[in-house]
Design a protein around this motif. Structure first.
Motif, mmCIF file in Angstrom:
data_model
loop_
_atom_site.group_PDB
_atom_site.id
_atom_site.type_symbol
_atom_site.label_atom_id
_atom_site.label_comp_id
_atom_site.label_asym_id
_atom_site.label_seq_id
_atom_site.Cartn_x
_atom_site.Cartn_y
_atom_site.Cartn_z
ATOM 1 N N LEU A 1 -5.027 5.106 -7.988
ATOM 2 C CA LEU A 1 -4.862 4.372 -9.240
ATOM 3 C C LEU A 1 -3.597 3.519 -9.173
ATOM 4 C CD1 LEU A 1 -5.918 6.980 -11.974
ATOM 5 C CD2 LEU A 1 -7.269 5.121 -10.982
ATOM 6 N N SER A 2 -3.429 2.670 -10.163
ATOM 7 C CA SER A 2 -2.399 1.629 -10.121
ATOM 8 C C SER A 2 -0.970 2.154 -10.148
ATOM 9 C CB SER A 2 -2.601 0.658 -11.288
ATOM 10 O OG SER A 2 -2.562 1.347 -12.525
ATOM 11 N N ASN A 3 -0.764 3.447 -10.473
ATOM 12 C CA ASN A 3 0.596 3.986 -10.454
ATOM 13 C C ASN A 3 1.004 4.478 -9.066
ATOM 14 O OD1 ASN A 3 -1.343 6.078 -10.906
ATOM 15 N ND2 ASN A 3 0.274 7.485 -11.545
ATOM 16 N N TYR B 1 0.480 0.023 -4.513
ATOM 17 C CA TYR B 1 -0.951 -0.049 -4.852
ATOM 18 C C TYR B 1 -1.573 -1.406 -4.538
ATOM 19 C CZ TYR B 1 -5.107 -0.277 -7.872
ATOM 20 O OH TYR B 1 -6.380 -0.460 -8.359
ATOM 21 N N SER B 2 -0.952 -2.484 -5.002
ATOM 22 C CA SER B 2 -1.559 -3.809 -4.834
ATOM 23 C C SER B 2 -1.706 -4.185 -3.366
ATOM 24 C CB SER B 2 -0.734 -4.873 -5.570
ATOM 25 O OG SER B 2 0.598 -4.905 -5.076
ATOM 26 N N LEU C 1 -4.725 -2.040 -1.897
ATOM 27 C CA LEU C 1 -6.046 -2.171 -2.512
ATOM 28 C C LEU C 1 -7.093 -2.868 -1.635
ATOM 29 C CD1 LEU C 1 -7.572 -1.367 -5.009
ATOM 30 C CD2 LEU C 1 -6.914 -3.536 -6.072
ATOM 31 N N ALA D 1 -3.025 6.126 -16.282
ATOM 32 C CA ALA D 1 -3.167 6.560 -14.890
ATOM 33 C C ALA D 1 -2.323 7.794 -14.588
ATOM 34 C CB ALA D 1 -2.794 5.412 -13.953
ATOM 35 N N GLY E 1 -0.615 8.410 -8.383
ATOM 36 C CA GLY E 1 -1.665 7.470 -8.013
ATOM 37 C C GLY E 1 -2.728 8.060 -7.119
#
Length: 255
Positions: free
Chosen positions: A178-180, A184-185, A188, A225, A232
């Motif tokens: 998840l985004s936390n 993450y970015s 992905l 999140a 995450g």
């Protein structure tokens, strides 16, 4: 009609460009994967795991499966930790006909698909499971495994299980972030490719597939999140319930 030298070369140049584009388009079409990304990521997996009496279930993976289990305890249904394996065992035991099932937790914190492949014979195949449940992938991501390496290892894990434990029922669990999650970015795009690969593998080997990423994405509609995954990827108590309940959702029970 006569064509000037200048017009002749202009026409020839345009024709060459057209043929090059046509050839490139053909190459792209030839390399299109069997399951286009948008199709495989949105595909519905309806196959359910049939569980009967006296099953031997082995859960294997990384720290998400490990869940602080006691590695010194080798007997089934004991020392399963405080994660989703323990919760699934509890849910199975609540069904009277499944009280005789043997549940083993063979998760190891920090494991990648390569690590799991190395210890597969000792930790999983030696137990002769009737059901093998695999949830792994986050550490491959953190160690920058390329999608093709992830696919190679995971494919060998599943093929080894099928070849060395005839009749074993395979459950492929989708990894999730998840985004936390820190970074993450950046992770992905590769993680999305992992998801494509694992879904394709589940189809290829005829495994039951549990879409955990979709389950967590759906839960995000009503929760933050951090209330689902601490960092995450490691589940909170609420996250453990999502994992366990979704797993049970893909089961059918028979005497």
């Amino acid at each position: 009609m006569s064509i000037s030298r200048r017009d002749f070369f202009s026409i020839a140049f345009v024709g060459a460009i057209f043929n090059a584009c046509k050839k490139e388009a053909q190459t792209v079409n030839e390399e299109t994967p069997e399951y286009p990304s948008d199709d495989i990521l949105s595909a519905r997996f309806n196959k359910k795991l049939t569980i009967g009496e006296h099953e031997r279930l082995v859960f294997v993976g990384d720290s998400i499966t490990w869940g602080h289990r006691d590695a010194a305890i080798l007997e089934p249904n004991k020392g399963l930790g405080d994660g989703y394996v323990q919760e699934i065992a509890r849910l199975l035991a609540s069904k009277s006909m499944l009280k005789e099932c043997a549940v083993y937790n063979r998760g190891v914190s920090g494991n990648t698909t390569k690590d799991l492949l190395t210890r597969l014979d000792k930790d999983v195949i030696s137990l002769k499971p009737t059901i093998a449940v695999v949830l792994i992938g986050v550490n491959d991501l953190r160690h920058n495994f390329k999608p093709e390496e992830f696919y190679y290892n995971y494919n060998n894990i599943l093929k080894n299980l099928q070849e060395k434990v005839p009749g074993v029922k395979l459950v492929v669990c989708e990894p999730f972030i998840l985004s936390n999650m820190e970074g993450y970015s950046g992770y992905l795009p590769v993680f999305t490719e992992y998801r494509r690969q694992i879904r394709k593998l589940a189809k290829e080997v005829g495994a039951i597939f549990v879409p955990y990423y979709d389950a967590f994405f759906h839960a995000l509609q009503t929760a933050e999140a951090k209330t689902l995954l601490y960092d995450g990827f490691h589940p909170t108590p609420a996250g453990i319930k999502i994992i366990s309940n979704k797993w049970i959702e893909y089961c059918s029970f028979h005497k």
